[in-house]
Write a protein that holds these residues in place. Structure first.
Motif, short mmCIF file in Angstrom:
data_model
loop_
_atom_site.label_atom_id
_atom_site.label_comp_id
_atom_site.label_asym_id
_atom_site.label_seq_id
_atom_site.Cartn_x
_atom_site.Cartn_y
_atom_site.Cartn_z
N ARG A 572 0.85 -1.20 0.00
CA ARG A 572 0.00 0.00 0.00
C ARG A 572 0.88 1.24 0.00
NH1 ARG A 572 -2.54 3.27 4.06
NH2 ARG A 572 -1.45 2.06 5.67
N ARG A 573 0.53 2.18 -0.89
CA ARG A 573 1.31 3.41 -0.96
C ARG A 573 0.88 4.38 0.13
NH1 ARG A 573 1.81 8.00 -5.76
NH2 ARG A 573 3.73 8.94 -4.95
N LEU A 574 1.85 4.89 0.87
CA LEU A 574 1.59 5.85 1.94
C LEU A 574 1.90 7.24 1.42
CD1 LEU A 574 3.31 3.94 4.90
CD2 LEU A 574 0.96 3.74 4.07
N ARG A 575 0.96 8.17 1.59
CA ARG A 575 1.12 9.52 1.08
C ARG A 575 1.10 10.58 2.18
NH1 ARG A 575 -0.02 10.16 -4.30
NH2 ARG A 575 0.98 12.18 -3.96
N SER A 576 0.35 10.35 3.24
CA SER A 576 0.24 11.37 4.28
C SER A 576 1.54 11.42 5.08
CB SER A 576 -0.93 11.06 5.21
OG SER A 576 -0.63 9.97 6.06
N MET A 577 1.84 12.60 5.61
CA MET A 577 3.07 12.77 6.38
C MET A 577 3.06 11.92 7.66
SD MET A 577 5.24 14.58 4.82
CE MET A 577 4.67 13.73 3.35
N ASP A 578 1.90 11.73 8.25
CA ASP A 578 1.83 10.91 9.46
C ASP A 578 2.21 9.47 9.14
OD1 ASP A 578 1.07 13.03 11.03
OD2 ASP A 578 -1.08 12.62 10.84
N ASP A 579 1.65 8.93 8.05
CA ASP A 579 1.96 7.55 7.67
C ASP A 579 3.43 7.41 7.27
OD1 ASP A 579 -0.61 6.76 8.15
OD2 ASP A 579 -1.26 6.89 6.06
#
Length: 703
Positions: A572-579
C-alpha cells in the motif's frame, strides 16, 4: 486507359465539419486539464486525439494527391505545412520569450530561450524527454513552451510520412503487373502503416513501463497513434465505410464515450501513453470512421458540426499554442498559484488571442498569393528559424548579462557585523544579518548563477542508475589503510566534495554508495515520477549491505532526505506525512540495526534544512535582495529531521546535525558569504559542501 495505369479513384475527402468539432473537443479537454478542472484530470488525452486527426487528414491528403497525379509533390506538401504551422508558432514563441525576459527570473528566462531554440527546430520533445528523466529537475516548474513537444512530434511525422508515401507510390509505379496500381498502392501503404504502427505500439508499452517520463514525449512511442489515423484514412479512401446509420451511431457515440472516459478516469499519476492511450486513440478513430460516409450523418456528427464547435475547431491550433504559456508565466512571475478567477480570465484571454492569431496570422498566410507558390512558402522555414533564433538569442544574451558578475557588491563578512568568531556558524550568522538588513546580493557568487544547476558532486562511474550490475568506485586516498563508506540518496551525494577532502587528508579509502531518491533508511520509496513501487531501491539496499560487510569499514556515515513523495508498506502506498513518518521511523531503526554490526563506527549525518523556495530563481529575480532569499526552513523537512535525530538517539547512534552551517536565528540564507549554499530546495551545492570539509571532519573527530 488500362487497369494497370488507371489512377486510383478515391472517395472525395472534402471538408468535414465534424472533424473540426472533434478538434474543438481535443483542445477543450486539454485546456480543462491544464486549467485544473477537478473532474477532468485526464484531459491531456486531447493531444492524442490531435495525433489521430493529423494522421487521418495528412494521409488522406497524400493518398488523394497520389491517386490523381500518380506522384506526391514533396515541395507542395511542405509548403502547405509551412503556411499552416510556422506563422502562428513563431508569433507565440516570440511573445513567450519576450514575456519571460520581462516577468520571469533570469535563470528561467535563459532556460526558456533554450526551449525556444529546441522548439524552433521541432525537437522540443527531445529536450523535454531528456529533462523528464533528470531527477534533479523533478521539482522545477514546467516550461511555458513544454506544449511544443506535441508540435515537434507532428512535424517529425510530417517530415517522414510523405517521403514514405512517395517512395511507395514510386516503387509501385515501376513494377509492371496485371493488378491495378490503386490496389497495389493501398496494400503497400497498409502494410507500411501496420509495421510502423505495431512496432511503435510495442515500443510504447516497453518504454512507458521502463521510463514513463521520457516515453511521454517520444515520437517513437506516439507514432502508432498517427498510424491509427492513417489507417482510417486508407480505409475511407478504399470506400470501406459504414453505410448504415445505426452502426454509425453506435460507433460514433462509443468513440466519444471512450474519449470522455479517458478524460474522467485518467490522471497525472497514470503511466502514459502505453496501453492506456489506446482508449482515446481508438475512440477518436471510431468517430472519424463513423462520419466518413457522405450519405450517413449521425446525431453526434451534427452535434460536432454546430457553429460554436466549428469555430473553436478553426481556432484550435492557435488556442493550443496560447493557452499553456498564459497559464504558466503568470504564476511563475507572481510566485504563487493562480486563483480560480485568474484562471478563468487567462483562459478567456487565450480565446481572444487565438481569434486574433487565426484571423490576422493563420488565415492570411494560408490564403494570400504571396505564399501560395511552394518555393515562396518554403522560405518561411529559414525566416521562422531566423526570427525565433534571433529573439531567443537576444533574450538569452540579455538575461545572461543581467545575471553576470559585472557589479561591485562585496561578499558578506563577519567583520562587517562585528563578529569575531571565524567558524562556519559565524559566517552563517553574518549572512542572516545581511539578509535582515536587505543587503544587495554579492556580485561575485560561487558557483555562478548560470552554472548553479550543474554544480553536482562527481561520482565517476558509480552513478548507480538502473539495473543491478553495480560496481565499487574507490575515492579518497588510494593508499589509505582505513575505509570510509557513505550511504544514502542524492543528498548524500551532495556531501561528496567534503568527504573527498576528509578521506584524502586522513588516509581513508572512500566509497560512496549513494543512489538518487533511494533513502538510506530501509524503506520502499515510490518511484519519483510515477509513484509506482520501486524494487530497484530495495535491491540497492541489499547490495550496499553486502558491500559494507566485505569492505569492513572503520567508519560508515549515513545521510538522506525523507521520501516525502510517498513510500510503500505491505503493498500500500503511503502519502500522508503521518503515515510516512511512522514507516520512516521503523526503516531508520532497521537501518541502524543492520549496519551497526558491519562497522567499527556508525554516524548519522542529519539531512540539511529544506528551503521553501528555489534559490536560483529567487537570486535571479530582478530587484531581489538577500532578504528575499532567506526564509525559515520548510516545516515538513524540519519534522522529518527531528524524527531522524530522535530515532538515532534512541538507537545510541552518533548524530551530526549540520543545521548551524546553513541556518541561524530561524532563517536559512541562500547566500553564505559569497557562496550559493543550495542548488535547489533540498540539495546543497558542491561548492558549499567543499567549504564545510573542515567542520565536518572536526565533527567526525577525524581532523
Amino acid at each position: 486507359m488500362d487497369q494497370t495505369s488507371a489512377p486510383l479513384q478515391p472517395r472525395k475527402p472534402g471538408f468535414r465539419e465534424d472533424v473540426q468539432g472533434l478538434r474543438a473537443v481535443a483542445v477543450l479537454t486539454v485546456i480543462a486539464a491544464h486549467a485544473g478542472v477537478a473532474f477532468f484530470p485526464g484531459g491531456y488525452v486531447g493531444v492524442d486525439v490531435f495525433f489521430v486527426i493529423s494522421g487521418f487528414l495528412i494521409t488522406q491528403l497524400l493518398v488523394t494527391e497520389a491517386s490523381r497525379s500518380g506522384r506526391v509533390s514533396l515541395s507542395g506538401f511542405y509548403a502547405r505545412r509551412a503556411r499552416r504551422i510556422l506563422p502562428a508558432a513563431s508569433v507565440v514563441l516570440v511573445a513567450t520569450v519576450a514575456a519571460s525576459v520581462l516577468w520571469m527570473s533570469v535563470l528561467e528566462a535563459i532556460d526558456l530561450a533554450k526551449d525556444a531554440l529546441w522548439s524552433a527546430v521541432f525537437a522540443a520533445n527531445v529536450r523535454f524527454a531528456q529533462q523528464g528523466v533528470d531527477y534533479f529537475s523533478a521539482e522545477a516548474a514546467p516550461s511555458p513552451l513544454q506544449h511544443y513537444w506535441s508540435l515537434a512530434v507532428e512535424e517529425q511525422f510530417y517530415l517522414v510520412w510523405p517521403l514514405l508515401v512517395g517512395a511507395v507510390v514510386w516503387v509501385v509505379a515501376r513494377r509492371r503487373t496485371t493488378e491495378g496500381r490503386s490496389s497495389r498502392v493501398l496494400r503497400a501503404l497498409v502494410v507500411t502503416i501496420a509495421v510502423i504502427g505495431s512496432a511503435s505500439f510495442v515500443w510504447s508499452l516497453v518504454r512507458t513501463g521502463a521510463e514513463p517520463q521520457s516515453a511521454y514525449f517520444s515520437t517513437f512511442t506516439r507514432a502508432w497513434e498517427l498510424a491509427v489515423g492513417a489507417g482510417v484514412a486508407l480505409a475511407v479512401h478504399a470506400g470501406r465505410t459504414l453505410r448504415h446509420r445505426r452502426g454509425a451511431e453506435v460507433l460514433v457515440w462509443g468513440g466519444l464515450a471512450a474519449i470522455l472516459a479517458a478524460c474522467l478516469a485518467f490522471d497525472e499519476t497514470l503511466a502514459f501513453p502505453g496501453y492506456a492511450a489506446a482508449l482515446p486513440v481508438l475512440g477518436t478513430a471510431a468517430v472519424l470512421y463513423a462520419g466518413a460516409h457522405a450519405d450517413v450523418t449521425t446525431s453526434a456528427g451534427r452535434l460536432l458540426s454546430v457553429r460554436p464547435m466549428r469555430v473553436v475547431g478553426d481556432w484550435s491550433y492557435s488556442l493550443y499554442l496560447w493557452h499553456w504559456p498564459l497559464l504558466i508565466v503568470p504564476p511563475t512571475a507572481l510566485g504563487r498559484d493562480l486563483r480560480p478567477l485568474e484562471v478563468v480570465l487567462l483562459v478567456a484571454l487565450a480565446f481572444e488571442l487565438a481569434y486574433l492569431t487565426h484571423r490576422f496570422v493563420e488565415q492570411p498566410f494560408r490564403t494570400r498569393r504571396i505564399s501560395a507558390r511552394p518555393r515562396r512558402a518554403l522560405i518561411l522555414y529559414p525566416v521562422f528559424l531566423g526570427l525565433v533564433g534571433s529573439t531567443a538569442g537576444a533574450g538569452w544574451a540579455w538575461s545572461d548579462y543581467r545575471v553576470s558578475e559585472h557589479g561591485d557588491t562585496p561578499a558578506i563578512t563577519t567583520s562587517q557585523f562585528g563578529i569575531t568568531d571565524d567558524g562556519p556558524e559565524a559566517l552563517v550568522q553574518a549572512s542572516v544579518l545581511a539578509a535582515q538588513s536587505r543587503q544587495a546580493t554579492p556580485s561575485d557568487l560561487t558557483p555562478d548563477l548560470v552554472d548553479l544547476e550543474d554544480d553536482l558532486a562527481d561520482v565517476g562511474d558509480c552513478l548507480y542508475e538502473g539495473g543491478t550490475a553495480w560496481e565499487l568506485c574507490p575515492q579518497g586516498d588510494d593508499n589509505g589503510d582505513k575505509t570510509l563508506v557513505v550511504i544514502g540518496d542524492s543528498h548524500a551525494r551532495a556531501w561528496i566534495p567534503a568527504f573527498d577532502q576528509i578521506a584524502a587528508r586522513s588516509g581513508y579509502r572512500a566509497f560512496y554508495l549513494v543512489k538518487a531518491q533511494c533513502s538510506a533508511a530501509l524503506v520502499d520509496p515510490s518511484e519519483a515520477f510515477t509513484g509506482d513501487p520501486w524494487p530497484e531501491c530495495e535491491e540497492f539496499h541489499r547490495w550496499s549491505e553486502e558491500q559494507i560487510g566485505e569492505l569492513d569499514p572503520e567508519l560508515v556515515v549515513m545521510t538522506s532526505s525523507a521520501p516525502i513523495t510517498g513510500l510503500y508498506s505491505e503493498g500500500r502506498r503511503l502519502r500522508s506525512m503521518d503515515d510516512i513518518a511512522g514507516e520512516l521511523g521503523v526503516g531508520l531503526a532497521d537501518m541502524f540495526r543492520a549496519y551497526a554490526p558491519l562497522t567499527e563506527r556508525l554516524v548519522m549525518l542529519v539531512d540539511v534544512p529544506r528551503l521553501s523556495l528555489e534559490p536560483g530563481v529567487c537570486l535571479s529575480t530582478f530587484g531581489s535582495d538577500l532578504g528575499d532569499c532567506a526564509l525559515p526552513p520548510d516545516a515538513t523537512g524540519a519534522r522529518m529531521r527531528d524524527l531522524t535525530v530522535d530515532v538515532a538517539t534512541d538507537a545510541g547512534i552518533e548524530v551530526i546535525d549540520p543545521e548551524t552551517w546553513f541556518c541561524a536565528d530561524g532563517l536559512c540564507p541562500t547566500v553564505v558569504g559569497s557562496t550559493i549554499a543550495y542548488r535547489d530546495r533540498g540539495h546543497i551545492t558542491s561548492t558549499r559542501a567543499a567549504e564545510l570539509a573542515e567542520p565536518l571532519g572536526t565533527a567526525l573527530g577525524i581532523w
